[in-house]
Enzyme design. Sequence first.
Site, PDB file in Angstrom:
ATOM      1  N   ASP A 265      -6.521   2.679 -25.850  1.00 14.47           N
ATOM      2  CA  ASP A 265      -6.931   2.449 -24.376  1.00 14.47           C
ATOM      3  C   ASP A 265      -7.159   3.597 -23.620  1.00 14.47           C
ATOM      4  O   ASP A 265      -6.567   4.472 -24.107  1.00 14.47           O
ATOM      5  CB  ASP A 265      -6.267   1.400 -23.813  1.00 14.47           C
ATOM      6  CG  ASP A 265      -6.459   0.058 -24.121  1.00 14.47           C
ATOM      7  OD1 ASP A 265      -7.464  -0.218 -24.633  1.00 14.47           O
ATOM      8  OD2 ASP A 265      -5.399  -0.752 -24.031  1.00 14.47           O
TER       9      ASP A 265
ATOM     10  N   GLU B 286       0.594  -7.758   7.946  1.00  9.37           N
ATOM     11  CA  GLU B 286       0.685  -6.543   8.333  1.00  9.37           C
ATOM     12  C   GLU B 286       1.622  -5.843   7.751  1.00  9.37           C
ATOM     13  O   GLU B 286       1.690  -4.535   7.574  1.00  9.37           O
ATOM     14  CB  GLU B 286       1.112  -6.280   9.798  1.00  9.37           C
ATOM     15  CG  GLU B 286       1.247  -4.971  10.491  1.00  9.37           C
ATOM     16  CD  GLU B 286       0.005  -4.575  10.608  1.00  9.37           C
ATOM     17  OE1 GLU B 286      -0.378  -3.194  10.840  1.00  9.37           O
ATOM     18  OE2 GLU B 286      -1.043  -5.128  10.477  1.00  9.37           O
TER      19      GLU B 286
ATOM     20  N   PRO C 275       0.769  -1.284   0.079  1.00  3.43           N
ATOM     21  CA  PRO C 275      -0.060   0.070  -0.263  1.00  3.43           C
ATOM     22  C   PRO C 275       0.686   1.201   0.100  1.00  3.43           C
ATOM     23  O   PRO C 275       0.362   2.442  -0.380  1.00  3.43           O
ATOM     24  CB  PRO C 275      -0.912  -0.036   1.350  1.00  3.43           C
ATOM     25  CG  PRO C 275      -0.761  -1.520   1.648  1.00  3.43           C
ATOM     26  CD  PRO C 275       0.575  -1.964   1.087  1.00  3.43           C
TER      27      PRO C 275
ATOM     28  N   ARG D  30      -1.264  -7.605 -22.016  1.00  6.34           N
ATOM     29  CA  ARG D  30      -2.015  -7.270 -23.335  1.00  6.34           C
ATOM     30  C   ARG D  30      -1.294  -6.380 -23.897  1.00  6.34           C
ATOM     31  O   ARG D  30      -1.425  -6.125 -25.098  1.00  6.34           O
ATOM     32  CB  ARG D  30      -3.607  -6.696 -22.703  1.00  6.34           C
ATOM     33  CG  ARG D  30      -3.108  -5.434 -21.985  1.00  6.34           C
ATOM     34  CD  ARG D  30      -4.593  -5.120 -21.375  1.00  6.34           C
ATOM     35  NE  ARG D  30      -5.666  -4.870 -22.350  1.00  6.34           N
ATOM     36  CZ  ARG D  30      -5.965  -3.742 -23.153  1.00  6.34           C
ATOM     37  NH1 ARG D  30      -4.768  -3.065 -23.174  1.00  6.34           N
ATOM     38  NH2 ARG D  30      -6.828  -3.893 -24.031  1.00  6.34           N
TER      39      ARG D  30
END
Length: 245
Positions: A166, A114, A87, A151
Amino acid sequence: MKFHVLTIFPDFFASPLKSGIIGKAIEKGVFEVNLLNIRDFTTDRHRTTDDYPYGGGCGMVMKVEPVARAIESIPHEGKKRIILTTPQGTPFNQALAKELSGLDDVTVICGRYEGVDERVRAFADIEVSAGDYVLTGGEAIALGIIDAVGRLIPGVLGNEASSEEDSFSNGLLEHPQYTRPEMFRGVCVPEILLSGNHAGIERWRRQESIKRTFLRRPELLSSAELSREDAEYVEALKRGAASAN
């Protein structure tokens, strides 16, 4: 190209990597995905991959030794990058996906619990996150990385131009798309798309892409590559928004 994924839940990847375009590409050998179970690199009979944090606190921390052994077992070839999912990392984006698609070897370490022992970070070239939220583990973003990068590898998509149009590929969100039927519940496909005027269609698509970006992700416009005509259209959108308020 090879992806190496370090995880304690290799079964998490079983179905996704056999499905859709990515599954077909792997089956054809366009690229490979090597799943390494971190538990296989432990030395105790319980195959322990986590332990309590020094200094106390809640949660468990992933141990450095099995992760290090797993990384060192990989016969890296050519241009490589080792990624730690956390994160605290930089949010993964299309620009990074494109950069990674030009490499020969990408390793993804799936964080858990954690977090990881701080010494794991020394083995990573970059740290990435899925966004400003916390997942139970890095497996979901590892799949996202494989899909987004995969991709872009030549031979994966049926039409190579698809990836070039895209969202985010040119700094803008993608324009609206339509298919049959021409009319659905009173809503018709824009007339320009039925006109056969290819230059007009391209201009419409470009402006709709800019408009959608302006309305939904205006911060992207500051770094997008805009022509003089594009910039004038943005200014017109701003004037229209100001007058509406």
